[in-house]
Write a protein that holds these residues in place. Structure first.
Motif, PDB file in Angstrom:
ATOM      1  N   ARG A 174       0.796  -1.215   0.000  1.00  0.00           N
ATOM      2  CA  ARG A 174       0.000   0.000   0.000  1.00  0.00           C
ATOM      3  C   ARG A 174       0.840   1.283   0.000  1.00  0.00           C
ATOM      4  O   ARG A 174       1.954   1.302   0.496  1.00  0.00           O
ATOM      5  N   GLU A 175       0.290   2.298  -0.591  1.00  0.00           N
ATOM      6  CA  GLU A 175       0.898   3.598  -0.486  1.00  0.00           C
ATOM      7  C   GLU A 175       0.000   4.406   0.422  1.00  0.00           C
ATOM      8  O   GLU A 175      -1.072   4.799   0.024  1.00  0.00           O
ATOM      9  N   VAL A 176       0.338   4.559   1.668  1.00  0.00           N
ATOM     10  CA  VAL A 176      -0.510   5.375   2.531  1.00  0.00           C
ATOM     11  C   VAL A 176      -0.398   6.800   2.038  1.00  0.00           C
ATOM     12  O   VAL A 176      -1.349   7.447   1.681  1.00  0.00           O
ATOM     13  N   VAL A 177       0.836   7.253   2.010  1.00  0.00           N
ATOM     14  CA  VAL A 177       1.122   8.546   1.433  1.00  0.00           C
ATOM     15  C   VAL A 177       2.480   8.341   0.799  1.00  0.00           C
ATOM     16  O   VAL A 177       3.337   7.697   1.394  1.00  0.00           O
ATOM     17  N   ALA A 178       2.616   8.822  -0.414  1.00  0.00           N
ATOM     18  CA  ALA A 178       3.870   8.586  -1.108  1.00  0.00           C
ATOM     19  C   ALA A 178       5.033   9.067  -0.253  1.00  0.00           C
ATOM     20  O   ALA A 178       4.975  10.138   0.349  1.00  0.00           O
ATOM     21  N   GLN A 179       6.058   8.274  -0.190  1.00  0.00           N
ATOM     22  CA  GLN A 179       7.217   8.646   0.633  1.00  0.00           C
ATOM     23  C   GLN A 179       7.963   9.807  -0.008  1.00  0.00           C
ATOM     24  O   GLN A 179       8.495  10.660   0.667  1.00  0.00           O
ATOM     25  N   GLU A 180       7.982   9.772  -1.309  1.00  0.00           N
ATOM     26  CA  GLU A 180       8.709  10.831  -1.998  1.00  0.00           C
ATOM     27  C   GLU A 180       7.827  12.066  -2.048  1.00  0.00           C
ATOM     28  O   GLU A 180       6.708  12.038  -2.567  1.00  0.00           O
ATOM     29  N   VAL A 181       8.314  13.138  -1.455  1.00  0.00           N
ATOM     30  CA  VAL A 181       7.524  14.355  -1.430  1.00  0.00           C
ATOM     31  C   VAL A 181       8.087  15.354  -2.420  1.00  0.00           C
ATOM     32  O   VAL A 181       9.241  15.740  -2.315  1.00  0.00           O
ATOM     33  N   ARG A 182       7.266  15.716  -3.371  1.00  0.00           N
ATOM     34  CA  ARG A 182       7.733  16.688  -4.353  1.00  0.00           C
ATOM     35  C   ARG A 182       7.593  18.091  -3.792  1.00  0.00           C
ATOM     36  O   ARG A 182       6.973  18.288  -2.767  1.00  0.00           O
ATOM     37  N   GLY A 183       8.164  19.061  -4.479  1.00  0.00           N
ATOM     38  CA  GLY A 183       8.270  20.459  -4.049  1.00  0.00           C
ATOM     39  C   GLY A 183       7.226  20.921  -3.028  1.00  0.00           C
ATOM     40  O   GLY A 183       6.046  20.664  -3.157  1.00  0.00           O
ATOM     41  N   LEU A 184       7.686  21.610  -1.998  1.00  0.00           N
ATOM     42  CA  LEU A 184       6.785  22.044  -0.949  1.00  0.00           C
ATOM     43  C   LEU A 184       5.904  23.189  -1.405  1.00  0.00           C
ATOM     44  O   LEU A 184       4.746  23.281  -1.045  1.00  0.00           O
ATOM     45  N   LEU A 185       6.493  24.083  -2.194  1.00  0.00           N
ATOM     46  CA  LEU A 185       5.731  25.267  -2.559  1.00  0.00           C
ATOM     47  C   LEU A 185       5.075  25.077  -3.912  1.00  0.00           C
ATOM     48  O   LEU A 185       5.543  24.317  -4.749  1.00  0.00           O
ATOM     49  N   PRO A 186       3.960  25.769  -4.113  1.00  0.00           N
ATOM     50  CA  PRO A 186       3.231  25.631  -5.368  1.00  0.00           C
ATOM     51  C   PRO A 186       4.086  26.123  -6.543  1.00  0.00           C
ATOM     52  O   PRO A 186       4.827  27.092  -6.408  1.00  0.00           O
ATOM     53  N   SER A 187       3.950  25.458  -7.653  1.00  0.00           N
ATOM     54  CA  SER A 187       4.666  25.886  -8.852  1.00  0.00           C
ATOM     55  C   SER A 187       3.894  27.028  -9.510  1.00  0.00           C
ATOM     56  O   SER A 187       2.788  27.367  -9.088  1.00  0.00           O
ATOM     57  N   GLY A 188       4.487  27.619 -10.550  1.00  0.00           N
ATOM     58  CA  GLY A 188       3.808  28.694 -11.269  1.00  0.00           C
ATOM     59  C   GLY A 188       2.474  28.220 -11.818  1.00  0.00           C
ATOM     60  O   GLY A 188       1.456  28.922 -11.725  1.00  0.00           O
ATOM     61  N   GLU A 189       2.461  27.010 -12.315  1.00  0.00           N
ATOM     62  CA  GLU A 189       1.235  26.409 -12.852  1.00  0.00           C
ATOM     63  C   GLU A 189       0.168  26.313 -11.733  1.00  0.00           C
ATOM     64  O   GLU A 189      -0.989  26.669 -11.917  1.00  0.00           O
ATOM     65  N   ASP A 190       0.608  25.858 -10.558  1.00  0.00           N
ATOM     66  CA  ASP A 190      -0.313  25.752  -9.421  1.00  0.00           C
ATOM     67  C   ASP A 190      -0.896  27.118  -9.080  1.00  0.00           C
ATOM     68  O   ASP A 190      -2.110  27.255  -8.868  1.00  0.00           O
ATOM     69  N   LEU A 191      -0.010  28.122  -9.017  1.00  0.00           N
ATOM     70  CA  LEU A 191      -0.459  29.464  -8.646  1.00  0.00           C
ATOM     71  C   LEU A 191      -1.497  29.962  -9.650  1.00  0.00           C
ATOM     72  O   LEU A 191      -2.520  30.528  -9.269  1.00  0.00           O
ATOM     73  N   ARG A 192      -1.222  29.697 -10.929  1.00  0.00           N
ATOM     74  CA  ARG A 192      -2.138  30.161 -11.963  1.00  0.00           C
ATOM     75  C   ARG A 192      -3.515  29.503 -11.763  1.00  0.00           C
ATOM     76  O   ARG A 192      -4.555  30.129 -11.875  1.00  0.00           O
ATOM     77  N   ARG A 193      -3.476  28.214 -11.441  1.00  0.00           N
ATOM     78  CA  ARG A 193      -4.730  27.485 -11.264  1.00  0.00           C
ATOM     79  C   ARG A 193      -5.524  27.960 -10.045  1.00  0.00           C
ATOM     80  O   ARG A 193      -6.735  27.845 -10.010  1.00  0.00           O
ATOM     81  N   MET A 194      -4.828  28.428  -9.010  1.00  0.00           N
ATOM     82  CA  MET A 194      -5.558  28.691  -7.755  1.00  0.00           C
ATOM     83  C   MET A 194      -6.098  30.118  -7.639  1.00  0.00           C
ATOM     84  O   MET A 194      -6.958  30.366  -6.804  1.00  0.00           O
ATOM     85  N   VAL A 195      -5.640  31.024  -8.510  1.00  0.00           N
ATOM     86  CA  VAL A 195      -6.042  32.419  -8.341  1.00  0.00           C
ATOM     87  C   VAL A 195      -7.560  32.603  -8.401  1.00  0.00           C
ATOM     88  O   VAL A 195      -8.180  33.100  -7.456  1.00  0.00           O
ATOM     89  N   ALA A 196      -8.163  32.162  -9.506  1.00  0.00           N
ATOM     90  CA  ALA A 196      -9.603  32.372  -9.666  1.00  0.00           C
ATOM     91  C   ALA A 196     -10.412  31.650  -8.589  1.00  0.00           C
ATOM     92  O   ALA A 196     -11.319  32.248  -7.991  1.00  0.00           O
ATOM     93  N   PRO A 197     -10.105  30.378  -8.288  1.00  0.00           N
ATOM     94  CA  PRO A 197     -10.867  29.715  -7.214  1.00  0.00           C
ATOM     95  C   PRO A 197     -10.769  30.464  -5.893  1.00  0.00           C
ATOM     96  O   PRO A 197     -11.757  30.555  -5.159  1.00  0.00           O
ATOM     97  N   ILE A 198      -9.593  31.008  -5.595  1.00  0.00           N
ATOM     98  CA  ILE A 198      -9.451  31.731  -4.328  1.00  0.00           C
ATOM     99  C   ILE A 198     -10.339  32.972  -4.335  1.00  0.00           C
ATOM    100  O   ILE A 198     -11.041  33.254  -3.352  1.00  0.00           O
ATOM    101  N   LEU A 199     -10.358  33.688  -5.470  1.00  0.00           N
ATOM    102  CA  LEU A 199     -11.193  34.892  -5.554  1.00  0.00           C
ATOM    103  C   LEU A 199     -12.663  34.544  -5.374  1.00  0.00           C
ATOM    104  O   LEU A 199     -13.384  35.160  -4.590  1.00  0.00           O
ATOM    105  N   ARG A 200     -13.113  33.502  -6.103  1.00  0.00           N
ATOM    106  CA  ARG A 200     -14.530  33.124  -5.994  1.00  0.00           C
ATOM    107  C   ARG A 200     -14.853  32.606  -4.605  1.00  0.00           C
ATOM    108  O   ARG A 200     -15.890  32.928  -4.027  1.00  0.00           O
ATOM    109  N   GLY A 201     -13.944  31.780  -4.062  1.00  0.00           N
ATOM    110  CA  GLY A 201     -14.172  31.237  -2.726  1.00  0.00           C
ATOM    111  C   GLY A 201     -14.281  32.345  -1.687  1.00  0.00           C
ATOM    112  O   GLY A 201     -15.136  32.321  -0.812  1.00  0.00           O
ATOM    113  N   THR A 202     -13.410  33.349  -1.814  1.00  0.00           N
ATOM    114  CA  THR A 202     -13.430  34.455  -0.863  1.00  0.00           C
ATOM    115  C   THR A 202     -14.753  35.200  -0.924  1.00  0.00           C
ATOM    116  O   THR A 202     -15.366  35.501   0.106  1.00  0.00           O
TER     117      THR A 202
END
Lengths: 502, 150, 324
Positions: A229-257
């Protein structure tokens, strides 16, 4: 301008070294306790309340508010890391947040939650400062008919929470509604479905149900195939959001707020609906709805911002009217009374420093939360490297203490076992727990408002359609339902899921 | 049979639970639409649940049977036992023994757990919980309950 | 933090010396069960009083919230607890009303407890939405009688102060109104401010600030004299309404069988707390005051409890509403 003068007074109050220090201590303690599995904001504040009693009123309330944000963020952390929501609103975060963690993106999910919360907190603080009185007036327009319509709308959005069968999601919501009705009927005092146990007179405990259907069921699922089983992958990729992540989250954050700021003002259920509704909206308007439920960053960003914005604006009814909009606010009011301040419409005129100090400290608290938590993310994520067979006994121990601490009711612990079993069986049948929890929270409110609306209108059911606000909300609900059930939309859904299976 | 067709089984489960709630609701007053009794709303909901369960059942009939499911029976028993034992002992034995029991019982749910590690984990987590909740937060739960003080 | 460590250590010590003599009491932490959730009005009263009692007794007196079932779960817990003076109960008028509201209680309110003393009597106010027509209580009474089919009365659920007060009000007027129950005072007050319901009667703890802020209209206080905090508000008797005097009284109890010297010590500590200027001041802000010293005694509480059970039994039975 008045607002500037008021905010100036607020900053002068909130930014004294003592108040900053206690705000920080509150945020830190709230995060640390709230992050323990099974312990959400209500339990955290109830436990930490006595600590604040020896402080001056402003400092005590600033610290309590800090504990509140800290605990809320800590609760989201647990929802993301181990799939255990400490309160209803983080149940939504758990859906995609936990999937992200399983894909090794826990750090990104946590950072998204922190950034979304901070932005939402900043905007909502301004909303509180500028619009508190007019928003209160709108909230007061909400009578039982409007609440009933709002709850119906909320329930219909629950369908979108599931990434599987609509039928199963509806059944889970209905089951949740029924479970929510367990306990004393407030209209007649008759005990319902309590099986003769007085311990059930106040209904099933939310945390016990959540720990059961989410936590225990998840632990059991992980025990199924321990070796591969993979409870949670042992290998943890980058802690901070990438540019792509940031781009994806802007609008949802605005609407959510935006959504969270509005719904948070409504006493009773507003903040719960906010996170559920914002998730639904994101999934509906997304070009790739099939990613939801499988680690979509929008599914973390939107509900977390909505949740935090609502947490902030839920102070409005308390500050302007002295009315608690949720259990946490009830505790805050209790703390104010013990401190010698009776919350009510007079607070703003009698104690301007306190009033504006609290509002500004909300923003300071959110700022401290980000400063505190971005570095801590590395620590939290490292917790995932703890072997699961060490982690789950700890989860159980903390949950047990947390649940018992709320009401000293041993019955709640038996409920954990029962709902753990039920949750696991339902999981095996591929029924998802989030809609059940939404139903569980809304069930008693839905019935309460329906019955109250009928009593006040003297049995005239048209009241739901003749009151404009209620009619508008119901119209939106019907619209959403049509969109969901429309044949071509349904066909598209099916295609999506077939692609997934392939 | 259970687990081979998931919708079928889920349908049956919802129908059974719905029926139980119908039974409970019929024992309550139904009231009138103006002043609904305690049984009115639950009865409607339970009816909806049975209907949804029936639809799921029908949908399940058309499904091919799926692979058999894995159930960790030993873990299931222990994991459900842990909170139950905590509930039964926290007032009598006190917080300290109750926490230790939760950890000890649940630790053995994993096949990877060894006796020594379980013991170590029990001691470690118990001390941690006591330090955080009793000492740090001053939670008003007795560490050792009346069953232990003679 | 250090104090906490000491407290924890003292708790363990106190337990190991379970059989210590009554004159040494208290040697450990005293727990006061409040049968309602943290932050509520009863919890507030408890925290104010216990804080002062801690200083007098020289031991930590802590509040433990055991909510549920109208306060009967917490009361049942204390009724079953060891009668050693370390398990106390702080309950309000519900101690008397639950005796009738619940037909099967796991304890007898009259014999399961050793009373310690009365604490405070919180007065009730009759309030309404701010645009309700009548200008005074007399006007309200005739308005209510003329419009009894449309006037709505909000309460905070079966057994709540507002429910009891409503029963008294309606039986005094001989006019049954449409009651709209809520889950707690907060939502009921919201709907009253929002004008969704017409009338409510609730404790000053919950209404004083809204009355002062002009969010709601007040008609009377159900007390034999006017309030210091709301001097313009007439009493019910001034407005021509008799027999509705009602206060939400709070009392402190130990389990039956607690040694006499322990009870005496606790009663003294309670009396000291009620004379504490800080307690008096905070109570005043809540629109109430501590009972006079001669009421903070076991005998006074026992008498009050017995009298109130007798007072409420016929009212509740006539209304025919039970909580089980």
């Amino acid at each position: 301008m008045d607002l500037l003068a008021n905010l100036g007074l607020g900053f002068a109050t909130a930014l004294t070294p003592v108040n900053i220090a206690y705000c920080f201590v509150g945020t830190l303690l709230g995060t640390l306790i709230g992050v323990l599995p099974g312990i959400g904001p209500t339990a955290t504040i109830a436990m930490l309340l006595p600590i604040t009693l020896s402080l001056s009123p402003v400092t005590a309330l600033i610290m309590l508010a800090g504990i509140y944000y800290g605990a809320q963020y800590g609760g989201s952390t647990t929802a993301i890391l181990v799939n255990l929501p400490g309160e209803s609103s983080s149940a939504v975060t758990a859906i995609d947040g936990y999937q992200m963690a399983r894909q090794g993106r826990a750090g990104t999910a946590l950072a998204t939650a922190a950034l979304g919360s901070f932005f939402a907190g900043t905007v909502a603080t301004l909303v509180v400062a500028i619009f508190a009185p007019p928003l209160t007036a709108i909230a007061l327009q909400f009578g039982p008919a409007e609440y009933f319509a709002l709850m119906m709308l909320g329930l219909i959005t629950a369908v979108a929470l599931a990434h599987g069968s609509i039928l199963k999601a509806l059944a889970m919501v209905t089951l949740g509604l029924l479970l929510g009705l367990v306990g004393t009927d407030i209209y007649t005092g008759a005990p319902r479905f309590t099986l003769g146990y007085p311990e059930l007179a106040d209904g099933l405990n939310f945390v016990a149900v959540a720990v059961g259907v989410f936590g225990i069921a998840e632990i059991l699922r992980n025990l199924e195939n321990e070796h591969e089983r993979e409870v949670v992958a042992q290998e943890v990729r980058g802690l901070l959001p990438s540019g792509e992540d940031l781009r994806r989250m802007v609008a949802p954050i605005l609407r959510g707020t935006a959504l969270g700021s509005i719904l948070g003002v409504l006493p009773g259920g507003g903040h719960i609906l906010a996170s559920f509704a914002s998730y639904t909206i994101e999934k509906r308007i997304s070009k790739t709805p099939e990613r939801f439920g499988h680690g979509a960053i929008e599914g973390v960003a939107a509900p977390e911002s909505a949740n935090n914005a609502a947490a902030q604006t839920s102070f409005i009814p308390m500050l302007t009217l002295g009315i608690p909009s949720n259990p946490v606010m009830a505790l805050m009011i209790g703390a104010m009374i013990i401190q010698g301040i009776t919350p009510g419409p007079n607070v703003v005129t009698d104690e301007p420093a306190l009033f504006w100090g609290i509002i500004v400290s909300m923003w300071v608290g959110n700022l401290l939360l980000v400063i505190l938590n971005l570095p801590l993310i590395g620590l939290w994520v490292r917790l995932l490297k703890v072997p699961y067979y060490v982690l789950f006994p700890a989860i159980l121990a903390f949950s047990a203490i947390g649940i018992y601490s709320i009401n000293s009711n041993t019955f709640d612990l038996f409920a954990v076992a029962v709902f753990g079993l039920l949750g696991y069986v339902l999981l095996k049948f591929e029924c998802e727990p989030a809609p059940l929890l939404l139903g569980f929270v809304l069930g008693p409110m839905l019935e309460e408002h329906l019955r109250r609306a009928m009593i006040i209108s003297r049995g005239d059911a048209t009241v739901f359609f003749t009151r404009p606000l209620s009619a508008a909300l119901l119209a939106i609900a019907v619209l959403v339902l049509i969109v969901v059930l429309l044949p071509n939309v349904a066909r598209k859904r099916e295609q999506v899921f077939q692609e997934e299976d392939a | 049979m259970i687990g081979r067709r998931k919708d079928l089984s889920a349908g049956i489960l919802f129908i059974v639970i719905g029926a139980l709630f119908v039974y409970g609701a019929l024992g309550q007053e139904l009231g009138t639409p103006i002043r609904m009794g305690p049984g009115f709303f639950p009865l409607i909901l339970a009816g909806v649940l049975i209907l949804l369960g029936a639809l799921l059942f029908l949908q399940g009939l058309r499904q091919p049977s799926a692979e058999p499911m894995v159930v960790p029976w030993w873990g299931l028993v222990l994991i459900l036992l842990a909170p139950t034992v905590f509930g039964l002992t926290v007032q009598g034995l006190g917080l300290l023994p109750a926490v230790a029991l939760v950890v000890l019982i649940s630790a053995f749910a994993s096949s990877r757990m060894s006796a020594w590690l379980a013991l170590l984990l029990t001691i470690g987590l118990t001390v941690f919980c006591i330090l955080v909740f009793s000492v740090g937060l001053g939670l008003p739960i007795r560490l050792l309950g009346p069953w232990l003080s003679l | 933090m250090i104090r906490r460590h000491l407290t924890a250590a003292a708790t363990i010590l106190g337990l190991s010396m379970g059989g210590a003599l009554a004159q040494d009491y208290p040697t450990g932490t005293v727990s006061v069960v409040v049968p309602f959730s943290a932050g509520g009005p009863t919890d507030t009263v408890a925290r104010l009083v216990t804080e002062s009692m801690s200083r007098t007794l020289g031991q930590q007196v802590i509040v433990e919230n055991v909510g549920g079932a109208g306060g009967t779960l917490g009361a049942a817990r204390v009724a079953k607890a060891a009668p050693d003076g370390y398990n106390l109960l702080l309950h309000h008028i519900g101690m008397a009303t639950t005796a009738t509201l619940y037909r099967s209680l796991p304890y007898d309110p009259q014999t399961a407890f050793a009373p310690i003393g009365l604490i405070t009597d919180v007065p009730m106010t009759l309030v309404a939405r701010k645009d309700l027509e009548p200008q005074d209580l007399a006007g309200l009474i005739s308005y209510v009688k003329a419009n009894k089919d449309t006037v709505t009365y909000a309460n905070a659920g079966v057994g709540a102060a507002s429910h009891l007060c409503g029963m008294l009000f309606m039986s005094a007027l001989q006019t049954p109104l449409t009651t709209v129950p809520y889950k707690g005072t907060g939502p009921a007050m919201t709907d009253l401010i929002g004008g969704q319901v017409d009338l409510m009667c609730d404790q000053t703890t919950n209404t004083t600030n809204q009355i002062k802020g002009g969010e709601i209209k007040a008609y009377a206080v159900f007390l034999d004299q006017r309030l210091d905090s709301l001097p313009d508000l007439p009493t019910a008797k001034e407005g021509g309404l008799e027999g509705v005097e009602l206060g939400i009284w709070h009392g402190l109890y130990a389990p039956a069988g607690t040694p006499e010297p322990v009870i005496a010590k606790l009663a003294d500590a309670l009396k000291t707390a009620l004379a504490d200027p800080k307690v008096v001041e905070r109570f005043a802000e809540l629109g109430t005051k501590p009972v006079p010293a001669d009421q903070a005694t076991p005998a006074a509480l026992q008498a009050k409890l017995t009298a109130e059970i007798a007072r409420w039994r016929p009212v509740i039975e006539a209304a025919g509403i039970y909580a089980d």
